[in-house]
Write an enzyme that holds these catalytic residues in place. Structure first.
Site, PDB file in Angstrom:
ATOM      1  N   CYS A  75      13.044  53.526  42.331  1.00 34.47           N
ATOM      2  CA  CYS A  75      13.854  53.663  41.397  1.00 34.47           C
ATOM      3  C   CYS A  75      14.822  54.943  41.742  1.00 34.47           C
ATOM      4  O   CYS A  75      15.858  55.288  40.945  1.00 34.47           O
ATOM      5  CB  CYS A  75      13.266  53.954  40.081  1.00 34.47           C
ATOM      6  SG  CYS A  75      12.057  52.785  39.465  1.00 34.47           S
ATOM      7  N   GLU A 111      16.188  48.010  44.490  1.00 34.02           N
ATOM      8  CA  GLU A 111      14.867  47.650  44.925  1.00 34.02           C
ATOM      9  C   GLU A 111      14.611  46.271  44.488  1.00 34.02           C
ATOM     10  O   GLU A 111      13.578  45.748  44.735  1.00 34.02           O
ATOM     11  CB  GLU A 111      13.456  48.534  44.524  1.00 34.02           C
ATOM     12  CG  GLU A 111      13.545  48.725  42.836  1.00 34.02           C
ATOM     13  CD  GLU A 111      12.419  49.390  42.475  1.00 34.02           C
ATOM     14  OE1 GLU A 111      11.011  49.202  42.905  1.00 34.02           O
ATOM     15  OE2 GLU A 111      12.477  50.574  41.740  1.00 34.02           O
ATOM     16  N   HIS A 161      14.515  59.776  34.579  1.00 32.19           N
ATOM     17  CA  HIS A 161      14.204  58.148  34.613  1.00 32.19           C
ATOM     18  C   HIS A 161      13.152  57.854  33.852  1.00 32.19           C
ATOM     19  O   HIS A 161      12.460  58.307  33.283  1.00 32.19           O
ATOM     20  CB  HIS A 161      13.750  58.248  36.076  1.00 32.19           C
ATOM     21  CG  HIS A 161      13.237  56.993  36.582  1.00 32.19           C
ATOM     22  ND1 HIS A 161      14.035  55.871  36.376  1.00 32.19           N
ATOM     23  CD2 HIS A 161      11.791  56.471  36.979  1.00 32.19           C
ATOM     24  CE1 HIS A 161      13.202  54.885  36.508  1.00 32.19           C
ATOM     25  NE2 HIS A 161      12.025  55.056  36.818  1.00 32.19           N
TER      26      HIS A 161
HETATM   27  N1  COA Z   1       0.205  52.520  18.087  1.00 27.90           N
HETATM   28  C1  COA Z   1       0.965  53.592  18.866  1.00 27.90           C
HETATM   29  N2  COA Z   1       0.648  53.898  20.021  1.00 27.90           N
HETATM   30  C2  COA Z   1      -0.125  53.121  20.835  1.00 27.90           C
HETATM   31  C3  COA Z   1      -0.967  52.048  20.304  1.00 27.90           C
HETATM   32  C4  COA Z   1      -0.665  51.777  19.033  1.00 27.90           C
HETATM   33  N3  COA Z   1      -1.285  51.040  18.302  1.00 27.90           N
HETATM   34  N4  COA Z   1      -1.732  51.615  21.007  1.00 27.90           N
HETATM   35  C5  COA Z   1      -1.449  52.292  22.118  1.00 27.90           C
HETATM   36  N5  COA Z   1      -0.927  53.233  22.046  1.00 27.90           N
HETATM   37  C6  COA Z   1      -0.237  54.185  23.240  1.00 27.90           C
HETATM   38  C7  COA Z   1      -1.336  54.641  23.732  1.00 27.90           C
HETATM   39  O1  COA Z   1      -1.917  55.837  23.343  1.00 27.90           O
HETATM   40  C8  COA Z   1      -0.731  55.414  25.004  1.00 27.90           C
HETATM   41  O2  COA Z   1       0.062  56.335  24.679  1.00 27.90           O
HETATM   42  P1  COA Z   1       0.035  57.784  25.945  1.00 27.90           P
HETATM   43  O3  COA Z   1       0.597  57.431  27.021  1.00 27.90           O
HETATM   44  O4  COA Z   1       0.992  58.770  25.125  1.00 27.90           O
HETATM   45  O5  COA Z   1      -1.268  58.084  25.759  1.00 27.90           O
HETATM   46  C9  COA Z   1       0.713  54.280  25.231  1.00 27.90           C
HETATM   47  O6  COA Z   1       0.548  53.510  24.059  1.00 27.90           O
HETATM   48  C10 COA Z   1       0.275  52.993  26.509  1.00 27.90           C
HETATM   49  O7  COA Z   1      -0.955  52.640  26.075  1.00 27.90           O
HETATM   50  P2  COA Z   1      -2.101  52.415  27.321  1.00 27.90           P
HETATM   51  O8  COA Z   1      -3.172  51.557  26.934  1.00 27.90           O
HETATM   52  O9  COA Z   1      -1.944  53.731  28.430  1.00 27.90           O
HETATM   53  O10 COA Z   1      -1.010  51.143  28.291  1.00 27.90           O
HETATM   54  P3  COA Z   1      -1.293  50.189  29.194  1.00 27.90           P
HETATM   55  O11 COA Z   1      -2.451  50.651  29.955  1.00 27.90           O
HETATM   56  O12 COA Z   1      -1.452  48.859  28.777  1.00 27.90           O
HETATM   57  O13 COA Z   1      -0.053  50.339  30.184  1.00 27.90           O
HETATM   58  C11 COA Z   1       1.594  51.492  31.482  1.00 27.90           C
HETATM   59  C12 COA Z   1       1.063  51.312  30.266  1.00 27.90           C
HETATM   60  C13 COA Z   1       3.002  52.259  31.378  1.00 27.90           C
HETATM   61  C14 COA Z   1       0.859  51.985  32.447  1.00 27.90           C
HETATM   62  C15 COA Z   1       2.010  50.097  31.835  1.00 27.90           C
HETATM   63  O14 COA Z   1       3.121  49.583  31.289  1.00 27.90           O
HETATM   64  C16 COA Z   1       2.639  50.039  33.457  1.00 27.90           C
HETATM   65  O15 COA Z   1       1.892  50.018  34.180  1.00 27.90           O
HETATM   66  N6  COA Z   1       3.960  50.047  33.423  1.00 27.90           N
HETATM   67  C17 COA Z   1       4.581  49.766  34.880  1.00 27.90           C
HETATM   68  C18 COA Z   1       4.705  51.129  35.549  1.00 27.90           C
HETATM   69  C19 COA Z   1       5.480  52.047  35.018  1.00 27.90           C
HETATM   70  O16 COA Z   1       6.281  51.837  34.285  1.00 27.90           O
HETATM   71  N7  COA Z   1       5.338  53.326  35.415  1.00 27.90           N
HETATM   72  C20 COA Z   1       6.037  54.810  34.975  1.00 27.90           C
HETATM   73  C21 COA Z   1       6.120  55.671  36.166  1.00 27.90           C
HETATM   74  S1  COA Z   1       7.340  55.193  37.263  1.00 27.90           S
END
Ligand code: COA
Length: 385
Positions: free
Chosen positions: A113, A81, A235
Site C-alpha cells: 500500500c 499491488e 493509511h
Molecule cells: N462490537 C464492537 N466491536 C467489536 C465487536 C462488536 N460486536 N466485535 C468485535 N469488535 C472489535 C474487536 O474488539 C476489535 O477491536 P480492537 O482491534 O480495537 O480490539 C475489532 O472489532 C476487530 O475484531 P477482531 O476480532 O480483532 O477481528 P478479526 O480477527 O476478525 O480481524 C483484522 C480483524 C483487521 C485482523 C482482519 O480484518 C484483517 O486481517 N484485515 C486485513 C489486514 C489489514 O487490513 N491489516 C491492517 C494493517 S495493513
C-alpha cells in the site's frame, strides 16, 4: 530560491458495485457492530468483470487532464499491488486512454500500500528540479481476500489521481520525511493468486511499529514538533486502523490523542473499503472535502505498506483549496455504485482468477468512462466506454 511543490489536484474513482457490510454480517452471523465500530467500515466497493486498476486509474485521472491539459505532464507514475501484467506497466494503457503526449515518462511502482508515496516523493523531486514539469501520480488497487476469511470485510476498490506541480493549489509538501523499513511476513500476494495472504494481527502491529519508527526518523531529519501538526491522514486498511495509529503515535510522543484531527479523513474510506495504494490519498480527499477551515493548516501523513515500509511527512494546505476540490464528483461516484446482494458479490468474487489470461471477450457491465474489453492474443484490451 527553493520552489513550493505539492499536490495541485486530486480526483477519485471507484468500482461499479457496492456491498453493504450489514448484508455480509447477516450472512456470516456476525454482529454488524464489529464492522461499523470494531473496524470502522460500512460498505465496500466491488469491481465488475470489465473493471480493473487500469480502468479505475484512468477514470480517476481523466478529470485532472480535462482541467489542466496534458501538455506539461512529463511523468505518469501508477502505484499498485493489483498489477495486471508481470512486465508491461499498467500505466502505459492509462497513458493511451488519457491521450497523454508521447514525451512522457511512464512506469508502475510496487511496495504494497506504500508505493503511491514513493511515487509522490519522486514527483516532488522532479518538479523541484524542473518547476515547469507536471507529474501525474495515481494509486489504484483492488483489495481482495478469500471468501469467509477474517479479512473479507476489509476489501474494497478505488483509485486516486494527483497532479504534482510547483505552486500547488491544494497542499505544499514539506521537505522533511521519515522512513522505516523492516522485512516482515504480514501480508503478501504470491504469483498466481488473486487474493492476498494476510496475518492480520501481525499487520496491525507491524503498521504501529512503522509509524513510530518513521516518526523518530522524521524528527531526526528536521520534521516539526507533534503539536505543530493540525490534522492527520493515516493509511486506512480499515478506518479504525487510523484511530489505532493516531493513539499509538500520541502515546509515543507523550501527547493526549485528539481524535477530531482524523475524523474527517475517514469519511470516504469507510464507504469504499480498502484501496491499498489509494487509501492514504483518499483520506486526504475526504479531509479537504469535509473541512472548510484548513487554510494554512499542516497535515501529517503516514503511509504504510506491508512487507513492510512506512513513511511520515507533512504538508501545508494552500489558501483557496476550496475552489479546486472535487467533493461533488466523489460523492456522485460513491452513490452511483449498484448495490449487490451477498450472492451476487460472492459470484463476482469467485469469478476472478489471477492466471486467467486466455483469450476472451468481456461484456460491458460498469458505467465508468473506460472498460476492459477482454484478452486477444493474450494481450489485454481497453477502450473508452
Ligand atoms: N462490537 C464492537 N466491536 C467489536 C465487536 C462488536 N460486536 N466485535 C468485535 N469488535 C472489535 C474487536 O474488539 C476489535 O477491536 P480492537 O482491534 O480495537 O480490539 C475489532 O472489532 C476487530 O475484531 P477482531 O476480532 O480483532 O477481528 P478479526 O480477527 O476478525 O480481524 C483484522 C480483524 C483487521 C485482523 C482482519 O480484518 C484483517 O486481517 N484485515 C486485513 C489486514 C489489514 O487490513 N491489516 C491492517 C494493517 S495493513
Amino acid at each position: 530560491m527553493s520552489v513550493a511543490v505539492g499536490i495541485h489536484d486530486l480526483s477519485v474513482a471507484t468500482a461499479a458495485h457496492v456491498l453493504d457490510l450489514d448484508l455480509l454480517a447477516a450472512y456470516q452471523g456476525v454482529d454488524p457492530a464489529k464492522y461499523h465500530i470494531g473496524l470502522g467500515q460500512d460498505r465496500m466497493s466491488v469491481p465488475g468483470p470489465d473493471e480493473d486498476i487500469v480502468t479505475m486509474a484512468a477514470a480517476a485521472a481523466q478529470p485532472i487532464v480535462e482541467r489542466v491539459g496534458a501538455e506539461n505532464i512529463r511523468t505518469l507514475y501508477l502505484a499498485t499491488e493489483s498489477g495486471v501484467d508481470q512486465s508491461k506497466s499498467a500505466a502505459v494503457w492509462v497513458h493511451r486512454l488519457l491521450g497523454l503526449p508521447a514525451s512522457c515518462r511512464v512506469v508502475e511502482l510496487k511496495q504494497a500500500c506504500y508505493a503511491a508515496t514513493a511515487a509522490l516523493q519522486a514527483a516532488l523531486a522532479q518538479v523541484a528540479r524542473s518547476p515547469q514539469d507536471e507529474v501525474l501520480v495515481i494509486g489504484a488497487d483492488i483489495a481482495r481476500y478469500d471468501l469467509d476469511s477474517a479479512a473479507e470485510a476489509t476489501q474494497g476498490a478505488g483509485a486516486v489521481a494527483m497532479l504534482v506541480r510547483a505552486d500547488p493549489g491544494l497542499v505544499t509538501i514539506e521537505p522533511a520525511s521519515g522512513v522505516f523499513t523492516a522485512e516482515v511476513d504480514d501480508f503478501w500476494r504470491p504469483n498466481g493468486s488473486s487474493t492476498a495472504v494476510v496475518d492480520g494481527k501481525l499487520s496491525v502491529s507491524a503498521y504501529l511499529d512503522a509509524i513510530v519508527g518513521a516518526w523518530d526518523d522524521y524528527r531526526a531529519r528536521g520534521g516539526v514538533d507533534y503539536d505543530r501538526i493540525d490534522r492527520w491522514c493515516h493509511h486506512q486498511p480499515f478506518t479504525k486502523m487510523a484511530v489505532k495509529a493516531h493513539r499509538a503515535l500520541a502515546a509515543h510522543v507523550g501527547a493526549e490523542p485528539d481524535e477530531s484531527q482524523i475524523t474527517a479523513s475517514t469519511g470516504y474510506n469507510r464507504q469504499l473499503g480498502n484501496s491499498y495504494t489509494a487509501s492514504l490519498y483518499l483520506a486526504l480527499a475526504a479531509l479537504l472535502d469535509e473541512d472548510d477551515d484548513l487554510d494554512g493548516a499542516r497535515i501529517g501523513f503516514f503511509s504504510y505498506g506491508s512487507g513492510s515500509v512506512g513513511e511520515l511527512f507533512a504538508g501545508v494546505v494552500s489558501p483557496g483549496y476550496r475552489t479546486l476540490r472535487r467533493a461533488e464528483a466523489t460523492r456522485a461516484a460513491l452513490s452511483a455504485r449498484r448495490p449487490l446482494s451477498v450472492a451476487e458479490y460472492r459470484e463476482l468474487h469467485a469469478n476472478v482468477h489471477a492466471d486467467d489470461d486466455g483469450d476472451r471477450t468481456v461484456a460491458p457491465v460498469s458505467r465508468g468512462p473506460f472498460r476492459f474489453t477482454g484478452v486477444e492474443g493474450r494481450a489485454r484490451r481497453y477502450t473508452r466506454a
